[in-house]
Design a protein around this motif. Structure first.
Motif, PDB file in Angstrom:
ATOM      1  N   PRO A  11      41.047  -2.089  -0.313  1.00  0.00           N
ATOM      2  CA  PRO A  11      39.967  -2.919   0.229  1.00  0.00           C
ATOM      3  C   PRO A  11      39.288  -3.820  -0.791  1.00  0.00           C
ATOM      4  O   PRO A  11      39.056  -4.999  -0.523  1.00  0.00           O
ATOM      5  N   VAL A  41      39.074   6.617   7.663  1.00  0.00           N
ATOM      6  CA  VAL A  41      37.990   6.334   6.738  1.00  0.00           C
ATOM      7  C   VAL A  41      36.781   5.830   7.523  1.00  0.00           C
ATOM      8  O   VAL A  41      36.904   5.423   8.689  1.00  0.00           O
ATOM      9  N   LEU A  43      33.835   3.114   7.855  1.00  0.00           N
ATOM     10  CA  LEU A  43      33.493   1.745   7.482  1.00  0.00           C
ATOM     11  C   LEU A  43      32.064   1.465   7.927  1.00  0.00           C
ATOM     12  O   LEU A  43      31.765   1.393   9.118  1.00  0.00           O
ATOM     13  N   SER A  88      43.146   4.647   7.663  1.00  0.00           N
ATOM     14  CA  SER A  88      43.143   4.070   6.320  1.00  0.00           C
ATOM     15  C   SER A  88      44.286   3.087   6.116  1.00  0.00           C
ATOM     16  O   SER A  88      44.116   2.039   5.475  1.00  0.00           O
ATOM     17  N   ARG A  92      43.960  -1.012   5.269  1.00  0.00           N
ATOM     18  CA  ARG A  92      44.612  -1.645   4.123  1.00  0.00           C
ATOM     19  C   ARG A  92      45.506  -2.792   4.582  1.00  0.00           C
ATOM     20  O   ARG A  92      45.489  -3.884   4.006  1.00  0.00           O
ATOM     21  N   GLY A 240      35.184  -1.701  -7.027  1.00  0.00           N
ATOM     22  CA  GLY A 240      35.417  -0.501  -6.243  1.00  0.00           C
ATOM     23  C   GLY A 240      35.535   0.753  -7.082  1.00  0.00           C
ATOM     24  O   GLY A 240      34.793   0.954  -8.054  1.00  0.00           O
ATOM     25  N   GLU A 252      31.211   8.406  -0.661  1.00  0.00           N
ATOM     26  CA  GLU A 252      31.571   7.176   0.036  1.00  0.00           C
ATOM     27  C   GLU A 252      31.665   6.027  -0.955  1.00  0.00           C
ATOM     28  O   GLU A 252      30.731   5.762  -1.706  1.00  0.00           O
ATOM     29  N   LEU A 254      33.834   3.061   0.035  1.00  0.00           N
ATOM     30  CA  LEU A 254      34.423   1.907   0.704  1.00  0.00           C
ATOM     31  C   LEU A 254      33.451   0.741   0.782  1.00  0.00           C
ATOM     32  O   LEU A 254      33.819  -0.420   0.598  1.00  0.00           O
ATOM     33  N   SER A 255      32.183   1.029   1.063  1.00  0.00           N
ATOM     34  CA  SER A 255      31.185  -0.044   1.151  1.00  0.00           C
ATOM     35  C   SER A 255      31.030  -0.762  -0.175  1.00  0.00           C
ATOM     36  O   SER A 255      31.005  -2.001  -0.232  1.00  0.00           O
TER      37      SER A 255
END
Length: 624
Positions: A11, A41, A43, A88, A92, A240, A252, A254-255
């Motif tokens: 991501p 995952v 989001l 996930s 991607r 990331g 977490e 991903l954000s």
């Protein structure tokens, strides 16, 4: 022509490549096909907004509401917060294909380039700090899982272990079953962590034990070793997981991956022909965007442990201080989501004049709290690009520029001190908690004192240093708030006077410093405070989310309601509210809104009048 390469097709890398390509820069996205167990995952809302802003279709992914749970009996639904649950691999592939459509050249190997973004995961960190390293894992299950909510189950460290590390288990419902995930700092095997997560979630819903694994456990290293300087090094801009941007409380990342990928691309586009300048800009952007829990990685065990104690202390509380603290620490929302309201709309010329002052206030607040209580720093970070929200510094600035004297150096420090004190005062709203007889520290009682006194102490010290001539006025204001709160707790009425004082002081002091009519601005501020509280009652009576994140019961329990005064019933309780309570509250709020508009109209300065009128309209919007 200058060009860039992004190493890592996840991501963070895909977002960086898409933004660079959309900005007209030739970019290579170097990644490999991921093979391993499939899992889902989470989001977050902010991540979805970023993806939506760069053209990714996110609205087809189902969004689940969120519950934060501390044990089998203590959980909190989080209003207006939700995670999209996404496979996930699908995420991607979607982001990679979007980057390619934007113009990125997808390859399996990375060529050389002036600009490099490293987004290949925690492996890019080299030797991680022991305190900031851990493991995260996820696994799909089939079976009977009730409800449609994402559950974050927090596991506090043992009370007698001062170096205990935080752990979190989470459950995401999907058709036919769920995905269960977990994260932990420190050394732990993925299978052991997964078993602990299943058991912790089963305490909330015993049916979790009947779920059957659907595939192997997917796991990987978790690193919280973020620092802006190391993330913007000469080898490339790390984004990331490669930058250690993972929430140490929930695992977490991903954000932060999506956000940091966009920031890395923006930094490069701002200095296309100067990689060194791009590194400096990226470091600046990271310092502004990621404050609080990320900064504690070097001393994670001690500081995370304290933060866990604060969270656990307020586990059963709906007090505004704890509610907003939970959201700020646990969820990747940023402060823009903490007010529970639409943004404050201002004319462009007004924003241009106001925002630099607010930025200066933020810098002062952050410099004071980020080292000692890093997680509180998130409460003073404004996402001004996305949302402008009501805060004491806005009223202070309106009154400051409403006079003949130009703003002076140090005025932002005065406003920052008022903001620190206002937030510290939130900790003391309502009756004191009942002391508990426990082994060790009674964290429930201690946390309020620790946090509230710390913020008030920092505010007082800042006033003494920045504007010693105001020290007596500031001290008198804090004394007045204390006296007013004591009266409310003992008599059950008087909450309006507390909020009138909270809102009038910033305007009165701003006017005094700017040479304006302090009494006129004081009256505006006091009326605004009463309006704010009356609108809170209306929102709570309707069952809507309030700006303080409290329910009607919590407003009454905390003595934060104007209804006992409006209905002339000092001992009023929620269960004995008359049927006409909502009508009375709405009419009272509307009357106060009209009174505020009249007082604003009498202010001679057009800028101050316009800014405060916009603030009043924002506060009163739910009753208009």
């Amino acid at each position: 022509m200058s060009h860039a390469v992004v190493v890592g097709g996840g991501p963070a890398g895909a977002v960086a490549a898409a933004v660079l390509a959309r900005g007209g820069m030739p970019v290579v996205l170097a990644g490999r096909e991921e093979r391993g167990p499939r899992y889902d995952v989470l989001l977050s809302g902010p991540a979805r907004e970023i993806l939506r802003s760069i053209g990714v279709a996110v609205d087809d992914w189902p969004v689940r509401p969120v519950t934060i749970a501390f044990d089998a009996t203590t959980s909190h639904a989080v209003p207006d917060a939700g995670y999209a649950v996404v496979d996930s691999s699908v995420l991607r592939e979607t982001l990679r294909e979007h980057a390619i459509r934007c113009g990125a050249d997808y390859r399996s190997t990375a060529p050389g380039a002036p600009h490099v973004v490293l987004a290949g995961g925690a492996g890019h960190l080299g030797e991680p700090q022991p305190d900031g390293i851990g493991v995260s894992c996820a696994r799909r299950f089939t079976g009977p899982v009730a409800g449609d909510r994402v559950v974050l189950r927090l596991l506090a460290p043992p009370a007698d272990d001062p170096r205990g590390q935080p752990r979190c288990a989470w459950l995401a419902p999907v058709p036919g079953g769920c995905t269960i995930g977990a994260s932990a700092l420190g050394a732990v095997a993925a299978e052991e962590l997964m078993a602990a997560a299943v058991e912790a979630l089963a305490e909330l819903d015993p049916r979790v034990r009947d779920c059957v694994p659907d595939g192997l456990v997917a796991s990987g290293p978790l690193s919280c070793g973020f620092s802006p300087g190391s993330a913007a090094g000469p080898g490339g801009l790390r984004a990331g997981d490669a930058a250690g941007l993972v929430n140490p409380f929930t695992g977490e990342g991903l954000s932060a991956a999506v956000q940091s990928g966009r920031l890395a691309a923006r930094a490069i586009l701002s200095a296309r022909d100067d990689p060194a300048a791009a590194r400096r800009e990226y470091e600046r952007l990271l310092e502004s965007a990621f404050v609080g829990y990320f900064e504690t990685a070097r001393h994670a065990a001690r500081r995370y442990h304290l933060a866990w104690r604060v969270l656990a202390a307020g586990a059963g509380s709906e007090h505004p201080f704890y509610v907003k603290g939970r959201r700020a620490v646990m969820l990747p929302e940023g402060v823009s989501a903490l007010a529970g309201a639409e943004p404050l709309e201002l004319p462009p010329a007004t924003r241009v004049r106001l925002l630099p002052f607010l930025a200066a206030c933020d810098e002062v607040c952050l410099s004071l709290v980020r080292s000692d209580w890093p997680f509180l720093a998130r409460m003073f970070t404004a996402d001004r690009e996305e949302k402008l929200l009501l805060r004491p510094a806005i009223g202070f600035f309106a009154a400051l520029v409403g006079g003949e004297d130009a703003p002076a150096r140090g005025d932002a420090s005065v406003a920052a001190a008022i903001e620190l004190a206002t937030f510290g005062t939130l900790a003391f709203l309502g009756p004191a908690v009942t002391p508990q007889e426990v082994r060790g520290v009674d964290w429930e009682s201690a946390t309020t004192v620790l946090a509230g006194d710390y913020l008030l102490g920092q505010a007082s010290r800042l006033i003494a240093e920045a504007a010693p001539e105001l020290a007596w006025s500031f001290s008198d204001w804090l004394g007045e708030l204390t006296s007013l709160r004591a009266a409310v707790v003992t008599t059950g009425v008087g909450a309006e006077a507390v909020f009138a004082s909270l809102f009038e002081f910033p305007l009165r002091i701003g006017a005094a410093l700017g040479g304006a009519d302090a009494e006129a601005f004081r009256a505006c501020g006091a009326t605004l405070g009463r309006l704010f509280l009356r609108v809170e009652d209306v929102l709570a009576l309707r069952g809507d989310r309030t700006r303080l994140d409290t329910t009607l019961t919590d407003l009454f329990d905390g003595r934060i309601s104007a209804l006992p005064e409006l209905l002339a019933t000092p001992g009023l309780e929620v269960g004995s509210l008359p049927p006409h309570a909502l009508r009375v509250a709405v009419e009272a709020a509307q009357d106060t809104s009209g009174e505020f508009e009249q007082e604003c109209g009498r202010l001679p300065d057009p800028f101050a009048r316009s800014l405060l009128s916009a603030v009043g309209a924002w506060v009163a919007a739910p009753v208009k």
